[in-house]
Design an enzyme around this catalytic site. Structure first.
Site, PDB file in Angstrom:
ATOM      1  N   GLY A  36       0.828  -1.217   0.000  1.00  0.00           N
ATOM      2  CA  GLY A  36       0.000   0.000   0.000  1.00  0.00           C
ATOM      3  C   GLY A  36       0.856   1.259   0.000  1.00  0.00           C
ATOM      4  N   SER A  75      -2.459 -10.754  -2.673  1.00  0.00           N
ATOM      5  CA  SER A  75      -3.534 -11.011  -3.638  1.00  0.00           C
ATOM      6  C   SER A  75      -3.064 -11.286  -5.061  1.00  0.00           C
ATOM      7  CB  SER A  75      -4.521  -9.839  -3.631  1.00  0.00           C
ATOM      8  OG  SER A  75      -3.846  -8.682  -4.032  1.00  0.00           O
ATOM      9  N   TYR A 139      -4.136 -18.646  -3.350  1.00  0.00           N
ATOM     10  CA  TYR A 139      -4.775 -17.358  -3.013  1.00  0.00           C
ATOM     11  C   TYR A 139      -6.258 -17.585  -2.700  1.00  0.00           C
ATOM     12  CZ  TYR A 139      -7.229 -12.984  -3.894  1.00  0.00           C
ATOM     13  OH  TYR A 139      -8.080 -11.920  -3.804  1.00  0.00           O
ATOM     14  N   PHE A 208      -4.314 -12.677 -23.116  1.00  0.00           N
ATOM     15  CA  PHE A 208      -3.915 -14.041 -22.777  1.00  0.00           C
ATOM     16  C   PHE A 208      -4.947 -15.064 -23.260  1.00  0.00           C
ATOM     17  CE2 PHE A 208      -1.846 -11.680 -19.071  1.00  0.00           C
ATOM     18  CZ  PHE A 208      -0.634 -11.568 -19.728  1.00  0.00           C
ATOM     19  N   ARG A 281      -2.993 -17.599 -19.863  1.00  0.00           N
ATOM     20  CA  ARG A 281      -2.361 -17.477 -18.549  1.00  0.00           C
ATOM     21  C   ARG A 281      -2.856 -18.655 -17.719  1.00  0.00           C
ATOM     22  NH1 ARG A 281      -3.573 -11.982 -15.200  1.00  0.00           N
ATOM     23  NH2 ARG A 281      -5.541 -13.068 -14.866  1.00  0.00           N
ATOM     24  N   GLY A 283      -4.469 -21.134 -15.230  1.00  0.00           N
ATOM     25  CA  GLY A 283      -5.438 -20.976 -14.139  1.00  0.00           C
ATOM     26  C   GLY A 283      -6.571 -20.015 -14.415  1.00  0.00           C
TER      27      GLY A 283
HETATM   28  N1  UFG Z   1      -5.633 -10.301 -19.074  1.00  0.00           N
HETATM   29  C1  UFG Z   1      -5.002 -10.128 -20.296  1.00  0.00           C
HETATM   30  N2  UFG Z   1      -3.910  -9.313 -20.349  1.00  0.00           N
HETATM   31  C2  UFG Z   1      -3.436  -8.654 -19.244  1.00  0.00           C
HETATM   32  C3  UFG Z   1      -4.092  -8.848 -18.002  1.00  0.00           C
HETATM   33  C4  UFG Z   1      -5.187  -9.685 -17.951  1.00  0.00           C
HETATM   34  O1  UFG Z   1      -5.403 -10.701 -21.316  1.00  0.00           O
HETATM   35  O2  UFG Z   1      -2.444  -7.921 -19.361  1.00  0.00           O
HETATM   36  C5  UFG Z   1      -6.843 -11.163 -19.021  1.00  0.00           C
HETATM   37  C6  UFG Z   1      -6.714 -12.296 -18.054  1.00  0.00           C
HETATM   38  O3  UFG Z   1      -6.092 -13.405 -18.652  1.00  0.00           O
HETATM   39  C7  UFG Z   1      -8.182 -12.533 -17.688  1.00  0.00           C
HETATM   40  C8  UFG Z   1      -8.806 -11.122 -17.767  1.00  0.00           C
HETATM   41  O4  UFG Z   1      -7.903 -10.362 -18.564  1.00  0.00           O
HETATM   42  O5  UFG Z   1      -8.783 -13.317 -18.663  1.00  0.00           O
HETATM   43  C9  UFG Z   1      -8.946 -10.471 -16.421  1.00  0.00           C
HETATM   44  O6  UFG Z   1      -7.701 -10.572 -15.740  1.00  0.00           O
HETATM   45  P1  UFG Z   1      -7.373  -9.788 -14.396  1.00  0.00           P
HETATM   46  O7  UFG Z   1      -5.985 -10.169 -14.006  1.00  0.00           O
HETATM   47  O8  UFG Z   1      -7.687  -8.343 -14.567  1.00  0.00           O
HETATM   48  O9  UFG Z   1      -8.427 -10.363 -13.371  1.00  0.00           O
HETATM   49  P2  UFG Z   1      -8.701 -11.888 -12.951  1.00  0.00           P
HETATM   50  O10 UFG Z   1     -10.055 -12.227 -13.493  1.00  0.00           O
HETATM   51  O11 UFG Z   1      -7.609 -12.820 -13.256  1.00  0.00           O
HETATM   52  O12 UFG Z   1      -8.606 -11.719 -11.393  1.00  0.00           O
HETATM   53  C10 UFG Z   1      -9.637 -11.266 -10.600  1.00  0.00           C
HETATM   54  C11 UFG Z   1      -9.088 -10.678  -9.321  1.00  0.00           C
HETATM   55  C12 UFG Z   1      -8.313 -11.704  -8.548  1.00  0.00           C
HETATM   56  C13 UFG Z   1      -9.163 -12.917  -8.324  1.00  0.00           C
HETATM   57  C14 UFG Z   1      -9.743 -13.405  -9.621  1.00  0.00           C
HETATM   58  C15 UFG Z   1     -10.721 -14.502  -9.425  1.00  0.00           C
HETATM   59  O13 UFG Z   1      -8.259  -9.595  -9.642  1.00  0.00           O
HETATM   60  O14 UFG Z   1      -7.930 -11.178  -7.311  1.00  0.00           O
HETATM   61  O15 UFG Z   1     -10.425 -12.363 -10.287  1.00  0.00           O
HETATM   62  O16 UFG Z   1     -10.660 -15.383 -10.483  1.00  0.00           O
HETATM   63  F1  UFG Z   1      -8.431 -13.906  -7.798  1.00  0.00           F
END
Ligand code: UFG
Length: 322
Positions: A36, A75, A139, A208, A281, A283
């Protein structure tokens, strides 16, 4: 109320602290500033620097607290896979220390930042709170363990707890001179990553995977504005009931693909934003969409800001921060 906000120097904790102050609550932030920023703690809140394990007992025994809003956590999904022990220690271990401190100080209300990651790969969407919880990474597993702990503490010790399972939080709080948004040192989230490209920080967005079973092949997510999310915390705080633990999803009920998000970012910024397809990516579930019917029904919450508003506010915040 007098409220302890753990992790109140982070993105979501800082916004919620600001909304609590605006609603007339007294706010003390406890944050170790590992991720933070001290300047994300809104004026009017006091900041205690420390971990939950080291400092929550001292802070709460200072007296007069009515509730805890608990945001402090690790996180990053990828980091949790690489180092699970860190997540069990920081997320579950430190929460146990906090709950112990709350019991000693007789503080009986807690609102906790849980996550859609507790569900893992969903069997069907929209996801309801009754869906199976099968997290696919440490997580999500550590957050689920905290939800379970809160349910136990409610049953055994009379705690009043609410777990709010966030889907994809985005946007910023822009209120007069106050601007609070995402500025993670390690940024994994889609919207800030796309907006960085719009600002000239990098050549192209990396999308991704485009071979998911979704209409355009990219992953679909449910985005919720951080200001709407904050409003849900204030409702949850009022709704905490001794002996009861409730779980609520927080999303909008509609999904947007990665390609659609990039398009909204192009429209809002007026910039071309090059994007290329990269490998999946690990998972990432194909589709995550929340049913937020329960919180609408029980607490009257519904989101008011759409994806364009989220991108616009994040863009205003990020452009000004440069
Ligand atoms: N993505 C891209 N390019 C990037 C970043 C993300 O294509 O540069 C994609 C990811 O693969 C995903 C989507 O955009 O398909 C959203 O990704 P985020 O990382 O923004 O968010 P997530 O859905 O992975 O993660 C969110 C929360 C996490 C939580 C998760 C639950 O941020 O804390 O949902 O699945 F764990």
């Amino acid at each position: 109320m007098k409220v302890l906000v753990t992790g109140g120097a982070g993105y979501i904790g800082g916004v919620v602290a600001a909304r609590l102050l605006a609603a007339g609550h007294e706010v003390v932030v406890l944050d170790d500033l590992s991720t933070g920023h001290a300047d994300a703690v809104p004026a009017g809140a006091s900041l205690v620097r420390g971990t939950l394990r080291d400092a929550s007992c001292d802070v709460l025994s200072g007296g007069g607290f009515d509730a805890v809003l608990h945001f402090a956590a690790k996180s990053l999904v990828g980091e949790s896979v690489a180092n699970p022990a860190l997540y069990w220690d920081k997320n579950l271990g430190e929460t146990l220390a906090l709950l112990d401190a709350m019991r000693r100080a007789d503080v009986r209300r807690i609102v906790f930042s849980s996550t859609a990651a507790t569900y893992g790969e969903p069997e069907s969407t929209p996801i309801e709170e009754t869906a199976p919880t099968r997290p696919t990474n440490p997580y999500g597993a550590s957050k689920l363990a905290i939800d379970t702990t809160l349910a136990e503490y409610a049953r055994l010790h009379g705690l009043g707890g609410v777990s709010l399972r966030y889907f994809n939080v985005a946007g910023a709080l822009l209120d007069g001179g106050l601007a609070l948004g995402e500025r993670h040192t390690v940024e994994t989230h889609l919207i800030p990553n796309v907006l960085k490209i719009a600002l000239g920080d990098g050549d192209a967005v990396r999308m991704f995977g485009d071979d998911y079973p979704t209409p355009d092949g990219t992953c679909v997510r449910d985005y919720v504005h951080v200001v709407d999310l904050a409003a849900a915390h204030l409702l949850a705080l009022d709704a905490c009931e001794p002996g009861v633990h409730e779980v609520f999803n927080l999303g909008s009920g509609s999904g947007y693909s990665v390609r659609e998000v990039v398009d909204v970012c192009r429209a809002v910024t007026g910039r071309p934003i090059p994007a290329e397809v990269d490998a999946r990516r690990p998972g990432d579930p194909a589709v995550l969409i929340a049913s937020s019917d329960k919180i609408h029904r029980m607490l009257g919450w519904k989101p008011e800001r759409d994806l364009t508003a989220m991108v616009r506010d994040a863009w205003t915040f990020l452009s000004a921060a440069r």
